[in-house]
Design a protein around this motif. Structure first.
Motif, mmCIF file in Angstrom:
data_model
loop_
_atom_site.group_PDB
_atom_site.id
_atom_site.type_symbol
_atom_site.label_atom_id
_atom_site.label_comp_id
_atom_site.label_asym_id
_atom_site.label_seq_id
_atom_site.Cartn_x
_atom_site.Cartn_y
_atom_site.Cartn_z
ATOM 1 N N SER A 25 0.825 -1.209 0.000
ATOM 2 C CA SER A 25 0.000 0.000 0.000
ATOM 3 C C SER A 25 0.861 1.260 0.000
ATOM 4 O O SER A 25 0.419 2.312 -0.437
ATOM 5 C CB SER A 25 -0.941 -0.004 1.203
ATOM 6 O OG SER A 25 -0.205 0.087 2.402
ATOM 7 N N GLY A 28 3.211 0.424 -3.693
ATOM 8 C CA GLY A 28 2.506 -0.210 -4.803
ATOM 9 C C GLY A 28 2.764 -1.710 -4.780
ATOM 10 O O GLY A 28 3.871 -2.166 -4.484
ATOM 11 N N TYR A 29 1.724 -2.479 -5.099
ATOM 12 C CA TYR A 29 1.833 -3.936 -4.989
ATOM 13 C C TYR A 29 2.754 -4.543 -6.049
ATOM 14 O O TYR A 29 3.412 -5.541 -5.794
ATOM 15 C CB TYR A 29 0.443 -4.573 -5.028
ATOM 16 C CG TYR A 29 -0.331 -4.263 -3.773
ATOM 17 C CD1 TYR A 29 -0.035 -4.917 -2.589
ATOM 18 C CD2 TYR A 29 -1.322 -3.295 -3.763
ATOM 19 C CE1 TYR A 29 -0.715 -4.623 -1.428
ATOM 20 C CE2 TYR A 29 -2.013 -2.986 -2.604
ATOM 21 C CZ TYR A 29 -1.699 -3.655 -1.438
ATOM 22 O OH TYR A 29 -2.357 -3.362 -0.285
ATOM 23 N N TRP A 31 5.525 -3.116 -7.245
ATOM 24 C CA TRP A 31 6.893 -2.899 -6.774
ATOM 25 C C TRP A 31 7.221 -3.794 -5.585
ATOM 26 O O TRP A 31 8.340 -4.294 -5.449
ATOM 27 C CB TRP A 31 7.111 -1.435 -6.419
ATOM 28 C CG TRP A 31 7.167 -0.541 -7.605
ATOM 29 C CD1 TRP A 31 6.234 0.368 -7.987
ATOM 30 C CD2 TRP A 31 8.201 -0.508 -8.592
ATOM 31 N NE1 TRP A 31 6.612 0.983 -9.150
ATOM 32 C CE2 TRP A 31 7.830 0.456 -9.544
ATOM 33 C CE3 TRP A 31 9.390 -1.196 -8.782
ATOM 34 C CZ2 TRP A 31 8.598 0.763 -10.650
ATOM 35 C CZ3 TRP A 31 10.170 -0.896 -9.883
ATOM 36 C CH2 TRP A 31 9.780 0.066 -10.806
#
Length: 152
Positions: A25, A28-29, A31
């Protein structure tokens, strides 16, 4: 020991999921997933390197007639760091990276050596690590007359 592992593995898995969701969160999922995969790949490469290094160290010590225990334990600690990095997750990757740092690695080596010495016979410990160094105290505990020696 078995109960600790049986309880610890699910707890670590839950903690890894929670940390992954928090990191995902935040950055970013995609990354986060890429970071976990990169750490796992680095751990697999480390496993290969540390395994070969441990084997070469053991063979070199055995061929030189030295006690191979320290080199074997250093290899075990390196393999442990590789395993921790290989397991998908941020917490285990962090633990593996910490274990690669020289101060933590030194502490881990001493801990593994003490654990090994407690679990094997004195003869086997002597063959692995050489003679033990001990301090013998004479007289009362108030006087600090220590005699250093080796147990052979």
């Amino acid at each position: 020991m078995g109960r600790a592992i049986a309880l610890g593995v699910p707890l670590v898995a839950i903690a890894e999921i929670v940390v992954f969701v928090l990191v995902g969160s935040w950055i970013g999922y995609g990354w986060a997933l890429l970071a976990v995969l990169a750490a796992s790949f680095a751990g697999m490469m480390l496993l290969r390197r540390e395994g070969m290094r441990a084997w070469r160290g053991f063979v070199a010590a055995a061929n030189a007639g030295q006690h191979p225990g320290e080199r074997v334990i250093d290899g075990i600690v390196g393999l442990g760091a590789g395993v921790l990095l290989s397991v998908p997750g941020f917490l285990t990757a962090l633990a593996g990276l910490v274990l690669l740092a020289p101060p933590a690695r030194s502490v881990a080596r001493r801990g593994v050596q003490r654990w090994t010495e407690r679990r094997v016979s004195s003869a086997v410990a002597g063959d692995l690590f050489g003679p033990r160094k001990v301090k013998v105290h004479r007289g009362s505990p108030e006087t600090d007359d220590a005699i250093e020696g080796e147990i052979v």
